[in-house]
Design an enzyme around this catalytic site. Structure first.
Site, PDB file in Angstrom:
ATOM      1  N   GLU A 158       2.944  98.224  43.790  1.00  0.00           N
ATOM      2  CA  GLU A 158       2.053  98.634  44.885  1.00  0.00           C
ATOM      3  C   GLU A 158       1.503  97.458  45.697  1.00  0.00           C
ATOM      4  O   GLU A 158       0.289  97.325  45.878  1.00  0.00           O
ATOM      5  CB  GLU A 158       0.930  99.521  44.332  1.00  0.00           C
ATOM      6  CG  GLU A 158       1.496 100.741  43.615  1.00  0.00           C
ATOM      7  CD  GLU A 158       0.458 101.613  42.902  1.00  0.00           C
ATOM      8  OE1 GLU A 158      -0.735 101.330  43.023  1.00  0.00           O
ATOM      9  OE2 GLU A 158       0.872 102.563  42.226  1.00  0.00           O
ATOM     10  N   GLU A 265       8.438 107.543  39.203  1.00  0.00           N
ATOM     11  CA  GLU A 265       7.241 108.248  38.689  1.00  0.00           C
ATOM     12  C   GLU A 265       7.118 109.630  39.301  1.00  0.00           C
ATOM     13  O   GLU A 265       6.045 110.035  39.752  1.00  0.00           O
ATOM     14  CB  GLU A 265       5.960 107.458  39.018  1.00  0.00           C
ATOM     15  CG  GLU A 265       5.971 106.022  38.543  1.00  0.00           C
ATOM     16  CD  GLU A 265       4.709 105.243  38.917  1.00  0.00           C
ATOM     17  OE1 GLU A 265       3.703 105.855  39.308  1.00  0.00           O
ATOM     18  OE2 GLU A 265       4.740 104.016  38.794  1.00  0.00           O
TER      19      GLU A 265
END
Ligand code: 9MR
Length: 351
Positions: A158, A265
């Site tokens: 991220e 994910e």
């Protein structure tokens, strides 16, 4: 495919289910689906927490359904780095052992994350050299411990800010440099394990094209700087109202570098699908469509680019989306571990 059921038969079941919303759950219970791991021609993963390995219903489900395991949070700094700077590996070791025992691949998640700034690192204010050494030692210790078992690592997680305007500002960027801390992380991880595939991982790449462009520019910058970046992870936390085509477009764009792709994910929230209102049948149909598109788009990648497809949990109540406020149903299995229509849709999307 195993389980004595052809893929076409599975698709047929999905359509039948969609047509009769009131009995969806009951019918899904009778669905005979092959395990995800046998249905897909690529590794299929899930995430797990160490205590869940003791769950007598969940651990056999994991063993039967998936061929790759990611620690949901116990391989992050928040678990590993103690206040005195020592490192703790009991939970990750248990997860790694479970993966070994059940013949599964093991995936490392995650080394450097803006959201995790342990006090033991923050306290290191004796200048760049000490910080740099501690950073390198951490990565060498963690990656080195699972060398030979972890097939890959999310090295940087991220890095792009939410709007796609740039890279996130964090402890690591402040102390080691905005691009430099990432390049160093990849280099240290490579030093610790010459074989593991090293990933840059991020979310909302399907929903925010601007963020995707920023992500791809970062990939270019890392490669240009000589970082041993070996794969791209797209988390795929999405909702059931995701417009058709967005997921496939993201996967196609990401694949343009020729690197392995980890759909890392995935979950498909019903609660966040504001565009579909509260109609359960519409929400579940939307969820099935999104799962089918993901399976199809991932299947279409060249075989060498299909690193793995990871579901962020198997049973709905175990999802992080239900921690604070239960009621979402974003995964492929219900609370009793029975495959939902979404599971049939995902399998039906495989090519
Ligand atoms: O699902 C994870 C949850 O159990 C943890 O408390 C949380 C913080 O460690 O992280 C969640 O997983 C996140 C993943 O590591 C990175 N992408 C977003 C995921 C959902 O928040």
């Amino acid at each position: 495919m195993t389980g004595g059921l052809s893929r076409r038969a599975v698709v047929g079941s999905t359509l039948a289910l969609a047509a009769c919303d009131r009995t969806i759950e009951a019918q899904a219970a009778t669905l005979e689906l092959p395990p995800l791991r046998s249905a897909a021609p690529f590794p299929v993963g899930t995430c797990v927490q160490a205590f869940q390995l003791e769950d007598r219903a969940l651990s056999p489900l994991i063993a039967a359904q998936v061929s790759q395991l990611t620690a949901e949070w116990e391989m992050k700094m928040e678990y590993i780095v103690q206040d005195d700077g020592s490192l703790r590996f009991d939970a990750p070791d248990q997860i790694a052992a479970f993966a070994r025992t059940h013949g599964m691949r093991f995936f490392g998640h995650t080394l450097v994350w803006y959201a995790q700034e342990p006090p033991a690192f923050k306290r290191l204010d004796t200048g760049r050299i000490a910080f740099d050494a501690a950073y390198r030692n951490y990565i060498l210790a963690v990656v080195g411990r699972y060398r030979g078992q972890a097939v890959g690592w999310d090295v940087v997680n991220e890095a792009i800010d939410d709007e796609g305007d740039g890279w996130r500002d964090c402890l690591w960027s402040q102390r080691l440099g905005p691009l430099e801390h990432m390049v160093l992380a990849f280099q240290h991880a490579r030093e610790a394990d010459p074989e593991a595939v090293l990933f840059l991982n991020d979310y909302n790449l399907e929903n925010r094209p601007k963020k995707r462009v920023a992500f791809l520019k970062l990939v270019e910058a890392l490669l240009k700087a000589g970082a041993p970046l070996g794969g791209l992870g797209t988390q795929t936390h999405v909702a059931a109202d995701l417009p058709a085509g967005r997921l496939s477009a993201a996967i196609t764009d990401l694949a343009s570098f020729g690197l392995p792709i980890h759909l890392s994910e995935m979950d498909v929230s019903l609660r966040r699908a504001k565009g579909l209102g509260h109609d359960k049948a519409k929400l579940e149909a939307g969820q099935g469509r999104v799962y089918a598109e993901a399976a199809e788009a991932f299947s279409r990648l060249p075989a060498q680019q299909r690193f793995a497809f990871t579901h962020w949990g198997l049973r709905d109540p175990d999802s992080w989306l239900n921690y604070k406020d239960p009621g979402d149903a974003p995964l492929l299995f219900d609370r009793r571990g029975r495959p939902k229509a979404a599971a049939a849709a995902w399998i039906g999307g495989l090519r």
